[in-house]
Design a protein around this motif. Structure first.
Motif, PDB file in Angstrom:
ATOM      1  N   ASP A  68       0.829  -1.204   0.000  1.00 46.38           N
ATOM      2  CA  ASP A  68       0.000   0.000   0.000  1.00 46.38           C
ATOM      3  C   ASP A  68       0.865   1.256   0.000  1.00 46.38           C
ATOM      4  OD1 ASP A  68      -2.243  -1.600  -0.010  1.00 46.38           O
ATOM      5  OD2 ASP A  68      -2.657  -1.361   2.141  1.00 46.38           O
ATOM      6  N   LEU A  69       1.920   1.261   0.819  1.00 46.05           N
ATOM      7  CA  LEU A  69       2.834   2.416   0.869  1.00 46.05           C
ATOM      8  C   LEU A  69       3.545   2.615  -0.466  1.00 46.05           C
ATOM      9  CD1 LEU A  69       4.548   2.045   4.377  1.00 46.05           C
ATOM     10  CD2 LEU A  69       2.884   3.775   3.666  1.00 46.05           C
ATOM     11  N   ASP A  71       2.474   1.694  -3.423  1.00 50.14           N
ATOM     12  CA  ASP A  71       1.492   2.190  -4.394  1.00 50.14           C
ATOM     13  C   ASP A  71       1.290   3.696  -4.233  1.00 50.14           C
ATOM     14  OD1 ASP A  71       1.147  -0.334  -5.429  1.00 50.14           O
ATOM     15  OD2 ASP A  71      -0.750  -0.715  -4.401  1.00 50.14           O
ATOM     16  N   GLU A  72       1.238   4.143  -2.988  1.00 53.40           N
ATOM     17  CA  GLU A  72       1.008   5.557  -2.703  1.00 53.40           C
ATOM     18  C   GLU A  72       2.231   6.416  -3.062  1.00 53.40           C
ATOM     19  OE1 GLU A  72       0.391   8.043   1.343  1.00 53.40           O
ATOM     20  OE2 GLU A  72      -0.957   6.323   1.076  1.00 53.40           O
ATOM     21  N   ASP A  74       4.940   5.479  -4.901  1.00 54.49           N
ATOM     22  CA  ASP A  74       5.363   5.180  -6.274  1.00 54.49           C
ATOM     23  C   ASP A  74       6.853   5.483  -6.544  1.00 54.49           C
ATOM     24  OD1 ASP A  74       4.876   4.146  -8.780  1.00 54.49           O
ATOM     25  OD2 ASP A  74       4.182   6.048  -9.623  1.00 54.49           O
TER      26      ASP A  74
END
Length: 165
Positions: A68-69, A71-72, A74
């Motif tokens: 998740d981190l 993805d955020e 990038d």
């Protein structure tokens, strides 16, 4: 130790910084982070550990949170595969703190090129210098019968913890 090119090292470092708080919150140690090309694909690998080792559930939980981190934030422009695992019993020593932790323990040093026909040397990790020089001692317990071997970082392919099975 063999150095990766600057871009991969910076990518791995950025990804390590991103994941460090997650590891700490979960009571885990971030052993190593690598970003490597294998075949046609890129792999971001996190190796996590803790006292008594980690299990698949901890790897999965860490992977979910870090994914998740990533993805955020990038931090990696190309596509890659995320892998999370344990460094294992015969773990590679790559960071200065790894070497400090395993001083006095058996390790295997694998060289890039053979020395007198040998590429692997097993002995006690006797010293690790800031310049990356590794000193092993091998032989009998009496100090006068021990052979001391010193390896420069330029000649080392890797250093692993040695466990006799």
């Amino acid at each position: 130790m063999a150095q990766s090119n600057g871009k991969r090292q910076n990518t791995a470092s950025a990804c390590a910084q991103l994941a460090a708080p997650v590891a700490q919150q979960m009571g885990l140690e971030l052993w190593d982070v690598t970003f490597e090309k294998e075949g046609a694909g890129w792999y971001l690998r996190y190796l996590i550990d803790r006292e008594g080792g980690v299990d698949i559930d901890q790897c999965e939980a860490f992977s979910r949170q870090v994914s998740d981190l990533l993805d955020e934030a990038d931090p990696i422009p190309q596509s890659y595969t995320l892998e999370v695992g344990s460094p294992g019993i015969e773990r590679k020593l790559t960071q200065p703190w790894h070497f400090q932790r395993y001083l006095g323990r058996p390790v295997v040093v694998r060289l890039i090129r053979p020395v007198e026909g040998e590429r692997e040397f097993v002995g006690t990790l006797w010293a690790y210098n800031e310049d990356g020089t590794v000193t092993l001692r091998a032989g009998e317990e009496q100090e006068d019968e021990q052979l001391e071997m010193v390896f420069s970082p330029e000649e080392i392919a890797y250093v692993r913890v040695y466990e006799e099975f």
